[in-house]
Design a protein around this motif. Structure first.
Motif, PDB file in Angstrom:
ATOM      1  N   CYS A 198      -2.663  10.569  10.240  1.00 26.22           N
ATOM      2  CA  CYS A 198      -2.427   9.548   9.137  1.00 26.22           C
ATOM      3  C   CYS A 198      -2.234  10.834   7.988  1.00 26.22           C
ATOM      4  O   CYS A 198      -1.550  10.236   6.872  1.00 26.22           O
ATOM      5  CB  CYS A 198      -3.369   8.701   9.055  1.00 26.22           C
ATOM      6  N   ALA A 199      -3.114  11.556   7.673  1.00 26.66           N
ATOM      7  CA  ALA A 199      -3.052  12.604   6.612  1.00 26.66           C
ATOM      8  C   ALA A 199      -1.569  13.143   6.465  1.00 26.66           C
ATOM      9  O   ALA A 199      -0.914  13.147   5.389  1.00 26.66           O
ATOM     10  CB  ALA A 199      -4.165  13.505   6.560  1.00 26.66           C
ATOM     11  N   GLU A 200      -1.235  13.636   7.743  1.00 27.47           N
ATOM     12  CA  GLU A 200      -0.006  14.183   7.855  1.00 27.47           C
ATOM     13  C   GLU A 200       1.357  13.325   7.321  1.00 27.47           C
ATOM     14  O   GLU A 200       1.947  13.751   6.709  1.00 27.47           O
ATOM     15  CB  GLU A 200       0.559  14.832   9.033  1.00 27.47           C
ATOM     16  N   ALA A 201       1.167  12.137   7.747  1.00 26.73           N
ATOM     17  CA  ALA A 201       2.276  10.970   7.614  1.00 26.73           C
ATOM     18  C   ALA A 201       2.189  10.764   5.986  1.00 26.73           C
ATOM     19  O   ALA A 201       3.257  10.457   5.403  1.00 26.73           O
ATOM     20  CB  ALA A 201       1.910   9.936   8.274  1.00 26.73           C
ATOM     21  N   LEU A 202       0.853  10.643   5.290  1.00 28.53           N
ATOM     22  CA  LEU A 202       0.667  10.201   3.894  1.00 28.53           C
ATOM     23  C   LEU A 202       1.037  11.469   3.047  1.00 28.53           C
ATOM     24  O   LEU A 202       1.440  11.460   1.824  1.00 28.53           O
ATOM     25  CB  LEU A 202      -0.783   9.787   3.701  1.00 28.53           C
TER      26      LEU A 202
ATOM     27  N   PHE B 246       0.779  -1.429   0.083  1.00 26.73           N
ATOM     28  CA  PHE B 246       0.038  -0.093   0.071  1.00 26.73           C
ATOM     29  C   PHE B 246       1.040   1.227  -0.078  1.00 26.73           C
ATOM     30  O   PHE B 246       1.670   1.248   0.830  1.00 26.73           O
ATOM     31  CB  PHE B 246      -0.951  -0.102   1.204  1.00 26.73           C
ATOM     32  N   PRO B 247       0.703   2.045  -1.046  1.00 25.97           N
ATOM     33  CA  PRO B 247       1.484   3.461  -1.175  1.00 25.97           C
ATOM     34  C   PRO B 247       1.469   4.285   0.087  1.00 25.97           C
ATOM     35  O   PRO B 247       0.433   4.658   0.861  1.00 25.97           O
ATOM     36  CB  PRO B 247       0.977   4.091  -2.284  1.00 25.97           C
ATOM     37  N   ARG B 248       2.906   4.891   0.488  1.00 27.96           N
ATOM     38  CA  ARG B 248       2.687   5.597   1.500  1.00 27.96           C
ATOM     39  C   ARG B 248       3.263   6.972   1.361  1.00 27.96           C
ATOM     40  O   ARG B 248       3.506   8.022   2.008  1.00 27.96           O
ATOM     41  CB  ARG B 248       3.871   5.092   2.316  1.00 27.96           C
TER      42      ARG B 248
END
Length: 190
Positions: A77-81, A28-30
């Motif tokens: 998670c939005a910040e990490a992605l 899954f793309p990060r």
């Protein structure tokens, strides 16, 4: 050992965990995720689709060129992605929450009457006025305390009642705030 982020209070339900959900799927793309919009989940009953742990009220809807479906994730998670736009997710969520607060408080706002008899209101740095034209009412928005014509927008629509015009004024205010944000994003700091 849990690897994660904390969001808000210390409730375990709000922790974005990087050892659960799609974070564990190596395929899954990060990277390469882009923000699309927000979805108000109505309550914190939904789970982040990335970590599948944190409860989310305002989901960041993210899109990716190689993933056919959007994902709805929480702030951390939005910040990490979106590593290349790390400050963007928090700022966008803050602005979204502020616009939501404006919408919810709008019916409670008290309108004043100008010297020439037009209803007006000053909100978030803008002056919104309603004026009578023929059988209906129009709306004008300008930057508050700026009457030099630099920023003036006349709503092309005509409204049948003052109450409808007040709701139209809310739409114009939100449009003006969105336009201002886009202009700020377009500026580059050297």
């Amino acid at each position: 050992m849990m690897s994660g982020f904390r969001e808000g209070d210390d409730s375990a339900e709000l922790v974005h965990r990087m050892d659960t959900g799609r974070w564990q799927d190596e395929s899954f793309p990060r990277e390469g995720w882009r923000f699309s919009t927000f979805k108000d989940m109505g309550a914190e009953d939904a789970r982040c689709e990335m970590c599948q742990h944190a409860r989310v009220r305002f989901a960041h809807v993210l899109v990716h060129a190689t993933v056919p479906d959007v994902i709805l994730v929480g702030l951390k998670c939005a910040e990490a992605l979106q590593k290349d736009d790390y400050c963007g997710p928090e700022k966008r969520e803050r602005e979204y929450r502020d616009d939501l607060r404006i919408k919810n408080d709008w019916p409670k706002r008290e309108w004043k009457t100008s010297r020439i008899g037009n209803p007006f209101i000053n909100a978030r740095g803008y002056n919104l006025s309603i004026w009578k034209k023929g059988p209906g009412f129009g709306v004008t928005i300008r930057k508050e305390n700026r009457f030099d014509g630099e920023y003036v927008r006349n709503d092309p629509r005509m409204y049948g009642t003052i109450e409808e015009a007040k709701l139209g004024a809310l739409d114009r205010l939100l449009d003006a705030r969105a336009e201002s944000r886009k202009q700020k994003q377009g500026r580059t700091i050297v």
